[in-house]
Design a protein around this motif. Sequence first.
Motif, PDB file in Angstrom:
ATOM      1  N   PHE A 252      -4.508   0.606  -3.838  1.00  0.00           N
ATOM      2  CA  PHE A 252      -4.567   1.465  -5.024  1.00  0.00           C
ATOM      3  C   PHE A 252      -5.761   2.424  -4.929  1.00  0.00           C
ATOM      4  O   PHE A 252      -5.638   3.608  -5.244  1.00  0.00           O
ATOM      5  N   LYS A 253      -6.891   1.903  -4.458  1.00  0.00           N
ATOM      6  CA  LYS A 253      -8.090   2.745  -4.324  1.00  0.00           C
ATOM      7  C   LYS A 253      -7.873   3.853  -3.289  1.00  0.00           C
ATOM      8  O   LYS A 253      -8.258   5.010  -3.500  1.00  0.00           O
ATOM      9  N   ASP A 256      -5.511   6.515  -4.695  1.00  0.00           N
ATOM     10  CA  ASP A 256      -6.236   7.318  -5.695  1.00  0.00           C
ATOM     11  C   ASP A 256      -7.135   8.348  -5.016  1.00  0.00           C
ATOM     12  O   ASP A 256      -7.191   9.515  -5.436  1.00  0.00           O
ATOM     13  N   ALA A 260      -6.792  12.453  -5.017  1.00  0.00           N
ATOM     14  CA  ALA A 260      -7.932  13.271  -5.450  1.00  0.00           C
ATOM     15  C   ALA A 260      -8.456  14.160  -4.321  1.00  0.00           C
ATOM     16  O   ALA A 260      -9.423  14.901  -4.506  1.00  0.00           O
ATOM     17  N   ARG A 315       0.391  -1.298 -12.880  1.00  0.00           N
ATOM     18  CA  ARG A 315      -0.489  -0.478 -12.043  1.00  0.00           C
ATOM     19  C   ARG A 315       0.316   0.445 -11.128  1.00  0.00           C
ATOM     20  O   ARG A 315      -0.042   1.605 -10.917  1.00  0.00           O
ATOM     21  N   GLN A 319       0.226   4.559 -11.210  1.00  0.00           N
ATOM     22  CA  GLN A 319      -0.140   5.368 -10.040  1.00  0.00           C
ATOM     23  C   GLN A 319       1.002   6.276  -9.599  1.00  0.00           C
ATOM     24  O   GLN A 319       0.767   7.408  -9.162  1.00  0.00           O
ATOM     25  N   LYS A 322       1.159   9.684 -11.170  1.00  0.00           N
ATOM     26  CA  LYS A 322       0.225  10.697 -10.662  1.00  0.00           C
ATOM     27  C   LYS A 322       0.718  11.314  -9.352  1.00  0.00           C
ATOM     28  O   LYS A 322       0.168  12.311  -8.895  1.00  0.00           O
ATOM     29  N   SER A 323       1.714  10.670  -8.711  1.00  0.00           N
ATOM     30  CA  SER A 323       2.142  11.083  -7.368  1.00  0.00           C
ATOM     31  C   SER A 323       3.505  11.770  -7.424  1.00  0.00           C
ATOM     32  O   SER A 323       4.372  11.365  -8.187  1.00  0.00           O
TER      33      SER A 323
END
Length: 380
Positions: A252-253, A256, A260, A315, A319, A322-323
């Motif tokens: 997940f990190k 992200d 970004a 989660r 996510q 956002k994608s």
Amino acid sequence: MENFVVSARKYRPADFKSVVGQQHITTTLQNAIKNNHLAQAFLFCGPRGVGKTTCARILAKTINCENVTNNEACGKCDSCVSFQNNASFNIYELDAASNNSVDDIRNLVDQVRYAPQKGQYKVYIIDEVHMLSTAAFNAFLKTLEEPPKYAIFILATTEKHKIIPTILSRCQIFDFNRIQIKHIAEHLREIAEKEKVDYEDEALRLIATKADGALRDALSIFDLIVTYSAGKKVTYKETIENLNILDYDYYFKVVDALLAEDLSATLLIFDEILKKGFDGHNFIVGLSEHFRDLLVVKDEATVELLQVSESAKERYILQTQKSSVSFLLSALNMANQCDIHYKASKNQRLHVELALMKMAKLPQAFRLATLSNAEAKKKA
């Protein structure tokens, strides 16, 4: 000091209704018993740890039971008790891995000639039957095709393709499935409650995933984690540490950071993963699976394909919002190519880092492509 019994043995199903994830097999066998349509030779095929030998034993026990109720063995009659004490003279088990010669099969054929002294059937369970030599198979053919009416053969194998066609044609074939993650997790939950062991649902689901459809493997892993925690609580953190699994939180990190376009953060997370002793190849394979899961969550119709806990599912949904589909497909393709060429690379760390760099530039590439298309439309 009481001897410890592993869960795979302690909680081995003793009747058809206790078998996990093989209802198509157990229902057929129960109907065969009910309607007296028992074949004289069965072939149980499927992956390891899914219940082939267990179903063979339950079938052998049930057809010799003196008080069959609802197509299940009573567990109380003399036949059932002797079976449970491994003292039944009507059930023979042969390990074909270590008894694979012609002489071993001839000895078995000689035994078949004698009718049971008590009970209706003599049942011969031959495990790992694909290990028999061609000569042994041939010695077995005539008996398998025309056995005495009291003899039933149950052959079990993990490698059906190795069995000669003449044997296959003489057997009623049952194909066992890999057990689904949710069914394994439910079974582990029941055992944990019986053993009075606290647990986290996420930990049991992780064990079920790691078992890859084999219930026996799942129970072995469960015993390991329970031993590590001294029987107190099976936690997600201890499970990933013991099984050397990379926490999905890292994926997940990474995603992200990629969204970004933070290349530095992406490389630093990957460096942290390597410092913890994880392999770069395992990371890229896990990242590919993460991108696949995000794509699955994109559509409500395919959300059920994601076999994770509810908290983890939230989660993934957050996510994936956002994608874009374009980003996920392109990143998945890059991760897959990195996986394919990983072992051939001379500098494997750089190989993974290069893939991550390309992924980090995907959002920018899509923006430029969109602008270029917009300008082309204006000129047109």
